[in-house]
Design an enzyme around this catalytic site. Structure first.
Site, PDB file in Angstrom:
ATOM      1  N   LYS A 153       0.856  -1.188   0.000  1.00 12.27           N
ATOM      2  CA  LYS A 153       0.000   0.000   0.000  1.00 12.27           C
ATOM      3  C   LYS A 153       0.892   1.237   0.000  1.00 12.27           C
ATOM      4  O   LYS A 153       1.456   1.624   1.018  1.00 12.27           O
ATOM      5  CB  LYS A 153      -0.918   0.033   1.229  1.00 12.27           C
ATOM      6  CG  LYS A 153      -2.027   1.054   1.024  1.00 12.27           C
ATOM      7  CD  LYS A 153      -2.531   1.722   2.273  1.00 12.27           C
ATOM      8  CE  LYS A 153      -1.753   2.897   2.743  1.00 12.27           C
ATOM      9  NZ  LYS A 153      -1.664   4.073   1.844  1.00 12.27           N
ATOM     10  N   GLU A 228       9.924   1.465  10.425  1.00 14.40           N
ATOM     11  CA  GLU A 228      10.974   2.439  10.084  1.00 14.40           C
ATOM     12  C   GLU A 228      10.324   3.806  10.222  1.00 14.40           C
ATOM     13  O   GLU A 228       9.475   4.173   9.402  1.00 14.40           O
ATOM     14  CB  GLU A 228      11.461   2.229   8.644  1.00 14.40           C
ATOM     15  CG  GLU A 228      12.089   0.874   8.376  1.00 14.40           C
ATOM     16  CD  GLU A 228      13.493   0.746   8.956  1.00 14.40           C
ATOM     17  OE1 GLU A 228      14.009   1.719   9.537  1.00 14.40           O
ATOM     18  OE2 GLU A 228      14.069  -0.355   8.829  1.00 14.40           O
ATOM     19  N   CYS A 262      14.053  10.748   6.099  1.00 12.45           N
ATOM     20  CA  CYS A 262      14.100  10.328   7.506  1.00 12.45           C
ATOM     21  C   CYS A 262      15.517  10.421   8.054  1.00 12.45           C
ATOM     22  O   CYS A 262      15.703  10.545   9.255  1.00 12.45           O
ATOM     23  CB  CYS A 262      13.569   8.912   7.634  1.00 12.45           C
ATOM     24  SG  CYS A 262      14.385   7.779   6.521  1.00 12.45           S
ATOM     25  N   GLU A 355      10.765  16.474  14.322  1.00 16.24           N
ATOM     26  CA  GLU A 355      11.120  16.161  12.935  1.00 16.24           C
ATOM     27  C   GLU A 355      10.377  17.148  12.039  1.00 16.24           C
ATOM     28  O   GLU A 355       9.153  17.093  11.939  1.00 16.24           O
ATOM     29  CB  GLU A 355      10.694  14.724  12.601  1.00 16.24           C
ATOM     30  CG  GLU A 355      11.093  14.354  11.187  1.00 16.24           C
ATOM     31  CD  GLU A 355      10.671  12.952  10.796  1.00 16.24           C
ATOM     32  OE1 GLU A 355       9.510  12.582  11.009  1.00 16.24           O
ATOM     33  OE2 GLU A 355      11.530  12.215  10.265  1.00 16.24           O
TER      34      GLU A 355
HETATM   35  P1  NAD Z   1       2.635   8.625   7.449  1.00 16.97           P
HETATM   36  O1  NAD Z   1       2.940   7.942   8.721  1.00 16.97           O
HETATM   37  O2  NAD Z   1       1.653   9.732   7.467  1.00 16.97           O
HETATM   38  O3  NAD Z   1       2.115   7.587   6.347  1.00 16.97           O
HETATM   39  C1  NAD Z   1       2.874   6.467   5.972  1.00 16.97           C
HETATM   40  C2  NAD Z   1       1.953   5.433   5.374  1.00 16.97           C
HETATM   41  O4  NAD Z   1       1.065   4.963   6.371  1.00 16.97           O
HETATM   42  C3  NAD Z   1       1.087   5.933   4.226  1.00 16.97           C
HETATM   43  O5  NAD Z   1       1.017   4.935   3.221  1.00 16.97           O
HETATM   44  C4  NAD Z   1      -0.266   6.111   4.888  1.00 16.97           C
HETATM   45  O6  NAD Z   1      -1.350   5.989   4.002  1.00 16.97           O
HETATM   46  C5  NAD Z   1      -0.253   4.971   5.874  1.00 16.97           C
HETATM   47  N1  NAD Z   1      -1.188   5.092   6.999  1.00 16.97           N
HETATM   48  C6  NAD Z   1      -1.655   6.232   7.570  1.00 16.97           C
HETATM   49  N2  NAD Z   1      -2.522   5.916   8.563  1.00 16.97           N
HETATM   50  C7  NAD Z   1      -2.591   4.575   8.636  1.00 16.97           C
HETATM   51  C8  NAD Z   1      -3.302   3.653   9.459  1.00 16.97           C
HETATM   52  N3  NAD Z   1      -4.110   4.064  10.422  1.00 16.97           N
HETATM   53  N4  NAD Z   1      -3.128   2.336   9.248  1.00 16.97           N
HETATM   54  C9  NAD Z   1      -2.301   1.892   8.288  1.00 16.97           C
HETATM   55  N5  NAD Z   1      -1.605   2.709   7.460  1.00 16.97           N
HETATM   56  C10 NAD Z   1      -1.732   4.043   7.645  1.00 16.97           C
HETATM   57  O7  NAD Z   1       4.064   9.109   6.895  1.00 16.97           O
HETATM   58  P2  NAD Z   1       4.362   9.993   5.636  1.00 16.97           P
HETATM   59  O8  NAD Z   1       3.920  11.394   5.943  1.00 16.97           O
HETATM   60  O9  NAD Z   1       3.880   9.326   4.400  1.00 16.97           O
HETATM   61  O10 NAD Z   1       5.984   9.928   5.612  1.00 16.97           O
HETATM   62  C11 NAD Z   1       6.776  10.741   6.381  1.00 16.97           C
HETATM   63  C12 NAD Z   1       7.274  10.005   7.610  1.00 16.97           C
HETATM   64  O11 NAD Z   1       7.925   8.796   7.241  1.00 16.97           O
HETATM   65  C13 NAD Z   1       8.339  10.794   8.369  1.00 16.97           C
HETATM   66  O12 NAD Z   1       8.074  10.725   9.746  1.00 16.97           O
HETATM   67  C14 NAD Z   1       9.631  10.072   8.046  1.00 16.97           C
HETATM   68  O13 NAD Z   1      10.663  10.199   8.979  1.00 16.97           O
HETATM   69  C15 NAD Z   1       9.169   8.662   7.931  1.00 16.97           C
HETATM   70  N6  NAD Z   1      10.144   7.886   7.159  1.00 16.97           N
HETATM   71  C16 NAD Z   1      10.934   6.978   7.817  1.00 16.97           C
HETATM   72  C17 NAD Z   1      11.890   6.251   7.122  1.00 16.97           C
HETATM   73  C18 NAD Z   1      12.768   5.235   7.811  1.00 16.97           C
HETATM   74  O14 NAD Z   1      13.306   4.398   7.109  1.00 16.97           O
HETATM   75  N7  NAD Z   1      12.907   5.268   9.122  1.00 16.97           N
HETATM   76  C19 NAD Z   1      12.021   6.431   5.753  1.00 16.97           C
HETATM   77  C20 NAD Z   1      11.204   7.356   5.118  1.00 16.97           C
HETATM   78  C21 NAD Z   1      10.254   8.063   5.838  1.00 16.97           C
END
Ligand code: NAD
Length: 453
Positions: A153, A228, A262, A355
């Site tokens: 997804k 992650e 990230c 962040e």
């Molecule tokens: P997000 O947490 O808003 O969304 C990530 C994913 O989760 C999306 O596909 C979203 O649709 C899904 N999601 C949202 N609510 C959900 C739920 N209730 N149940 C299941 N899935 C759900 O993050 P974002 O805004 O897309 O990305 C930015 C974040 O990702 C930042 O905090 C960044 O640090 C983190 N990130 C971490 C890494 C790592 O490897 N540690 C890498 C890239 C990004």
């Protein structure tokens, strides 16, 4: 229902795609379950060959995929090409792992015990918008290599490259049902994947807030989870460092992908006696960090992903913020924000603790080695970071003390296909990439064979 996909450099719609529903998740899990019965028994050498074919097919479409990612995620085209190259390299690396996914034999009384690494079954992969296809591949490649079927997804804002990947995988011969992509909202489609009893594991990359909710929801079916999550990494610059090199690398360490990374080193901790000289060197490097159309030549940074995200980033730079200097950004349509350096920043302020996920960096002075370590560790996160010094012993001492999953010395490098990647503390659970990643997509089974005395 459809999902409108927007191009962040223009603010205009670039695609309209069908939006998946929770019922689609149920059907996909059923299909994946059927596909799993055959996929798990594909001979390892054949499974490896299919993954190599997929890597070749991705490379054959590298330019189109890079343009799609550059437009949808706003990445400079040169970076997008590198990212798609990494996606192919990731499938190739884990293709090499299929035949090396070994168990042990353990001599025991009255017989022998052996261990097998069994696939989990159907795994759910949930990814963010910042590096859409690379992050999907870090999960997909080890999951498929270990014999699982995957439902991916992608983020609502950037689903297009994942949809292309599903097509390419089918054309490369990956059997139907082994890799399915469902583009839909997190709180409905993502949530159903997390709660579905037919899904054995969730591998998630995204924010710490959503990750915590996923861990809670996964508990209901004792699902395995890999998380992650966010970061607030420190770029630690000692006075004895090659300050020219540290300052030249610092903009890329935080403004790469407009800070939506990230691993962004969004805190620069500089030894107090070197702060003035470091800032003097940093300013021209920031001014030279060109912001513009991701498809343009020599562009180092594109737009932010959305207007809402730009507003959030801007909230970390109120009118009275200690802006030391800024780069420039285009005017007009598109979600632009200039690279911004704040100094000196109070370590207790939101800019130093939260962040930001945008092109804003907080410079915080420190006194000595102990203070540098204390300040670097003063965060709920622990994902990445850098240490700049000419003293090798100090570099390693500090690296051992910083609570972070990935560190680089005299460099910004964070991610390599062949080395583990993941976070300490609230940056996550588990590791992706590297030689152990397939273990996170398998169960260890012990079989005892009684040979008789
Ligand atoms: P997000 O947490 O808003 O969304 C990530 C994913 O989760 C999306 O596909 C979203 O649709 C899904 N999601 C949202 N609510 C959900 C739920 N209730 N149940 C299941 N899935 C759900 O993050 P974002 O805004 O897309 O990305 C930015 C974040 O990702 C930042 O905090 C960044 O640090 C983190 N990130 C971490 C890494 C790592 O490897 N540690 C890498 C890239 C990004």
């Amino acid at each position: 229902m459809t999902l409108t996909v927007v191009e962040p450099a223009t603010g205009r719609a670039m695609a309209e795609i069908p939006e998946a529903t929770p019922e689609d998740v149920d059907r996909a899990v059923e299909r994946a379950g059927s596909a799993f019965r055959a996929w798990r028994d594909v001979a390892p050498s054949d499974r490896a060959r299919l993954l190599l074919r997929l890597a070749d097919a991705i490379e054959a479409e590298l330019e189109d995929l890079a343009v799609l990612e550059a437009r949808n995620a706003g990445h400079p085209i040169a970076s997008a090409r590198g990212e798609i190259g990494m996606v192919a390299a990731t499938f190739r690396y884990f293709a090499g792992g299929v035949e090396r996914h070994l168990g042990d034999t353990i001599p025991v009384a009255g017989g022998v015990a052996m261990t097998f690494r069994e696939p989990l079954g159907v795994v759910g992969l949930i990814t963010p918008w910042n590096f859409p296809l690379p992050i999907a591949s870090w999960k997909l490649a080890p999951a498929l290599a270990a014999g699982n079927c995957a439902i991916l997804k992608p983020a609502e804002l950037t689903p297009l490259s994942a949809i292309e990947l599903e097509r390419i995988a089918l054309e490369a011969g990956i059997p139907e049902g082994v890799l399915q992509v469902l583009a839909g909202p997190g709180p409905t489609v993502g949530q159903r994947l997390v709660e579905h009893p037919g899904v054995a594991k969730i591998a998630f990359t995204g924010s710490t807030r959503v990750g915590a909710g996923i861990q809670r929801a996964a508990a209901g079916t004792i699902k395995r989870v890999t998380l992650e999550l966010g970061g607030k990494s420190a770029n630690v610059v000692f006075a004895d460092a090659d300050l020219e090199a540290a300052a030249a690398a610092a903009p890329g360490a935080v403004f790469d992908n407009a800070g939506q990374d990230c691993c962004a080193r969004s805190r620069i901790l500089v030894q107090r006696s070197a702060v003035d000289r470091f800032l003097e060197l940093l300013e021209p490097a920031v001014q030279a960090f060109t912001v513009g159309d991701p498809l343009g030549a020599d562009v180092a940074m594109g737009p932010l992903i959305s207007a809402a995200h730009r507003d959030r980033v801007a909230s970390f730079v109120p009118d009275d913020a200690p802006v030391a200097f800024r780069g420039t950004a285009p005017e007009g349509d598109g979600f632009w924000f200039p690279p911004t350096v704040l100094c000196p920043v109070d370590p207790a302020s939101p800019a130093a603790r939260e962040e930001i996920f945008g092109p804003v960096v907080a410079v915080v002075p420190f006194d000595d080695e102990a203070d540098a370590i204390a300040k670097a560790n003063d965060s709920i996160y622990g994902l990445s970071g850098s240490i700049w010094t000419r003293d090798g012993g100090k570099a390693l001492r500090v690296a051992r003390r910083i609570e972070s999953g990935v560190l680089s010395i005299n460099s910004n490098s964070s991610v390599r296909v062949s080395t583990p990647f993941g976070g300490f503390k609230q940056s996550g659970i588990g590791r992706e990439l590297g030689p152990h990643a397939m273990e996170a997509y398998s169960e260890l089974k012990t079989v005892y064979y009684a040979t008789g005395a």
